[in-house]
Motif scaffolding. Structure first.
Motif, mmCIF file in Angstrom:
data_model
loop_
_atom_site.group_PDB
_atom_site.id
_atom_site.type_symbol
_atom_site.label_atom_id
_atom_site.label_comp_id
_atom_site.label_asym_id
_atom_site.label_seq_id
_atom_site.Cartn_x
_atom_site.Cartn_y
_atom_site.Cartn_z
ATOM 1 N N ILE A 1 -25.552 -25.805 -58.912
ATOM 2 C CA ILE A 1 -24.228 -26.025 -58.338
ATOM 3 C C ILE A 1 -23.636 -27.293 -58.938
ATOM 4 N N PRO A 2 -22.322 -27.517 -58.803
ATOM 5 C CA PRO A 2 -21.728 -28.756 -59.322
ATOM 6 C C PRO A 2 -22.381 -29.989 -58.698
ATOM 7 N N PRO A 3 -22.496 -31.076 -59.466
ATOM 8 C CA PRO A 3 -23.172 -32.276 -58.937
ATOM 9 C C PRO A 3 -22.618 -32.757 -57.600
ATOM 10 N N ALA A 4 -21.299 -32.694 -57.437
ATOM 11 C CA ALA A 4 -20.699 -33.194 -56.195
ATOM 12 C C ALA A 4 -21.094 -32.361 -54.982
ATOM 13 N N GLU A 5 -21.570 -31.138 -55.213
ATOM 14 C CA GLU A 5 -21.930 -30.261 -54.099
ATOM 15 C C GLU A 5 -23.412 -30.317 -53.739
ATOM 16 N N VAL A 6 -24.204 -31.072 -54.502
ATOM 17 C CA VAL A 6 -25.632 -31.189 -54.176
ATOM 18 C C VAL A 6 -25.770 -32.019 -52.898
ATOM 19 N N PRO A 7 -26.385 -31.475 -51.855
ATOM 20 C CA PRO A 7 -26.477 -32.213 -50.585
ATOM 21 C C PRO A 7 -27.307 -33.494 -50.731
ATOM 22 N N HIS A 8 -26.926 -34.512 -49.998
ATOM 23 C CA HIS A 8 -27.701 -35.754 -49.935
ATOM 24 C C HIS A 8 -28.458 -35.764 -48.611
ATOM 25 N N ARG A 9 -29.774 -35.916 -48.704
ATOM 26 C CA ARG A 9 -30.618 -35.917 -47.509
ATOM 27 C C ARG A 9 -31.389 -37.228 -47.427
ATOM 28 N N SER A 10 -31.703 -37.623 -46.228
ATOM 29 C CA SER A 10 -32.449 -38.859 -46.026
ATOM 30 C C SER A 10 -33.926 -38.643 -46.318
ATOM 31 N N PRO A 11 -34.555 -39.521 -47.117
ATOM 32 C CA PRO A 11 -36.002 -39.380 -47.368
ATOM 33 C C PRO A 11 -36.852 -39.762 -46.168
ATOM 34 N N PHE A 12 -36.197 -40.185 -45.071
ATOM 35 C CA PHE A 12 -36.950 -40.540 -43.868
ATOM 36 C C PHE A 12 -37.360 -39.305 -43.071
ATOM 37 N N THR A 13 -36.916 -38.122 -43.496
ATOM 38 C CA THR A 13 -37.393 -36.874 -42.903
ATOM 39 C C THR A 13 -38.246 -36.142 -43.945
ATOM 40 N N PRO A 14 -39.226 -35.340 -43.519
ATOM 41 C CA PRO A 14 -40.033 -34.596 -44.494
ATOM 42 C C PRO A 14 -39.184 -33.717 -45.410
ATOM 43 N N GLU A 15 -38.171 -33.055 -44.847
ATOM 44 C CA GLU A 15 -37.301 -32.199 -45.651
ATOM 45 C C GLU A 15 -36.513 -33.026 -46.667
ATOM 46 N N GLY A 16 -36.029 -34.187 -46.218
ATOM 47 C CA GLY A 16 -35.269 -35.049 -47.123
ATOM 48 C C GLY A 16 -36.125 -35.611 -48.242
ATOM 49 N N LEU A 17 -37.367 -35.974 -47.920
ATOM 50 C CA LEU A 17 -38.279 -36.467 -48.951
ATOM 51 C C LEU A 17 -38.572 -35.364 -49.962
ATOM 52 N N ALA A 18 -38.790 -34.152 -49.475
ATOM 53 C CA ALA A 18 -39.022 -33.038 -50.385
ATOM 54 C C ALA A 18 -37.810 -32.801 -51.279
ATOM 55 N N ALA A 19 -36.612 -32.909 -50.719
ATOM 56 C CA ALA A 19 -35.398 -32.717 -51.519
ATOM 57 C C ALA A 19 -35.277 -33.780 -52.599
ATOM 58 N N LEU A 20 -35.636 -35.022 -52.261
ATOM 59 C CA LEU A 20 -35.597 -36.101 -53.258
ATOM 60 C C LEU A 20 -36.583 -35.825 -54.385
ATOM 61 N N LEU A 21 -37.806 -35.459 -54.035
ATOM 62 C CA LEU A 21 -38.804 -35.172 -55.072
ATOM 63 C C LEU A 21 -38.395 -33.960 -55.906
ATOM 64 N N HIS A 22 -37.771 -33.000 -55.259
ATOM 65 C CA HIS A 22 -37.287 -31.824 -55.988
ATOM 66 C C HIS A 22 -36.226 -32.223 -57.010
ATOM 67 N N ALA A 23 -35.325 -33.110 -56.627
ATOM 68 C CA ALA A 23 -34.265 -33.547 -57.555
ATOM 69 C C ALA A 23 -34.879 -34.222 -58.780
ATOM 70 N N ILE A 24 -35.907 -35.039 -58.574
ATOM 71 C CA ILE A 24 -36.547 -35.711 -59.714
ATOM 72 C C ILE A 24 -37.339 -34.708 -60.543
ATOM 73 N N ALA A 25 -38.018 -33.773 -59.873
ATOM 74 C CA ALA A 25 -38.749 -32.729 -60.605
ATOM 75 C C ALA A 25 -37.795 -31.913 -61.472
ATOM 76 N N HIS A 26 -36.606 -31.644 -60.969
ATOM 77 C CA HIS A 26 -35.621 -30.886 -61.745
ATOM 78 C C HIS A 26 -35.214 -31.655 -63.001
ATOM 79 N N ILE A 27 -35.069 -32.964 -62.866
ATOM 80 C CA ILE A 27 -34.767 -33.800 -64.040
ATOM 81 C C ILE A 27 -35.897 -33.697 -65.057
ATOM 82 N N GLU A 28 -37.131 -33.750 -64.581
ATOM 83 C CA GLU A 28 -38.277 -33.696 -65.495
ATOM 84 C C GLU A 28 -38.385 -32.323 -66.165
#
Length: 287
Positions: free
Chosen positions: A78-105
């Motif tokens: 999806i367009p970058p502006a539409e990628v949801p921002h989630r807090s890493p203080f929740t398990p789901e948010g932490l997973a989303a953060l790691l997923h974003a970095i994995a996608h870069i890799e």
């Protein structure tokens, strides 16, 4: 020893063509395996003459660009502006953060493989550098995917954007632009972002967050080297083509609408990656 190696004949297909074949693979596990095998083949070669023969550096390779890159059906792009921002203080948010970095890799594997097959008639060291980058990016992706699975997620579970590959498309006809705008612009942003991400993860403090910090330490160490490779070959190409690196970078950034790097910059990491004082001054002037 294979018959090709014994006769001194180049492998069939060439190592550059094997890089294209790895790029076309959609399944992440199969892509990683082929990338690691390709690096092992590079390491097994003897002197530069063997490497030049195996690469077929003057081979004009063509492919259907619409098939690039090979990637799984998920994540949804999806367009970058539409990628949801989630807090890493929740398990789901932490997973989303790691997923974003994995996608870069995962994209970085493809970008490095693309440089190997696409650009002919470069020194053998150019191809060795970029296939090593692909090999290391595959290792990074595996690290992050393992962390995602410990959080009951996997690559593809969250939407992502395609900014890295879009710049690859923009620069596919210009190796100077590729070196300027992919490793030393888009990937260099990771040098700045990683310490900030790690600081947030320390505040989270969970075992999963602390494991992620350790993984990011490995990734940051290697990414300094990857950006340094981009800096080296950008400088080499500018010297070959009698271009002023900073002035020409401005031209390329405008032409290809590259995102403007913004502070805070990780000066120590950027200096280790080969950014000169003049280049750092230019970055601060654009921030």
């Amino acid at each position: 020893m294979s018959p090709d190696s014994a006769s001194g004949a180049p492998p069939s297909p060439s190592l550059r063509r094997q890089a294209l074949e790895a790029l076309l693979v959609a399944d992440p596990d199969a892509k990683m395996a082929r990338t690691h095998r390709l690096w092992a083949a590079f390491e097994a070669l003897g002197d530069d003459a063997d490497l030049v023969r195996a690469l077929c550096i003057d081979e004009d390779i063509r492919t259907d660009e619409s098939c690039l890159p090979g990637r799984p059906g998920r994540p949804l792009l999806i367009p970058p502006a539409e990628v949801p921002h989630r807090s890493p203080f929740t398990p789901e948010g932490l997973a989303a953060l790691l997923h974003a970095i994995a996608h870069i890799e995962f994209n970085a594997i493809n970008l490095a493989l693309d440089a190997v097959w696409r650009f002919a008639n470069m020194p053998a060291a150019f191809y060795r550098d970029w296939i090593r980058v692909a090999h290391e990016e595959a290792t990074h992706f595996a690290l992050l995917r393992a962390e995602l699975r410990l959080l009951d997620h996997d690559y593809g579970d969250f939407p992502a954007h395609d900014g890295l590959w879009e710049m690859c498309i923009k620069t596919r006809e210009d190796i100077v632009a590729r070196m300027a705008l992919v490793p030393r612009t888009l990937e260099a942003r990771g040098l700045d972002a990683t310490p900030l991400i790690q600081a947030r993860l320390r505040k989270v403090g969970s075992p999963a967050a602390l494991r992620a910090i350790a993984a990011l330490d490995i990734i940051l160490r290697d990414e300094v080297g990857h950006v340094a490779i981009g800096n080296h070959w950008y400088g080499w190409l500018c010297q070959r083509e009698h271009l002023d690196p900073i002035a020409h970078y401005r031209v390329l950034a405008r032409r290809h609408e590259a995102p403007r790097p913004r502070p805070p910059f990780n000066e120590a990491a950027r200096q280790r990656a080969g950014f000169s004082p003049d280049e750092m001054a230019y970055l601060y002037s654009q921030g």
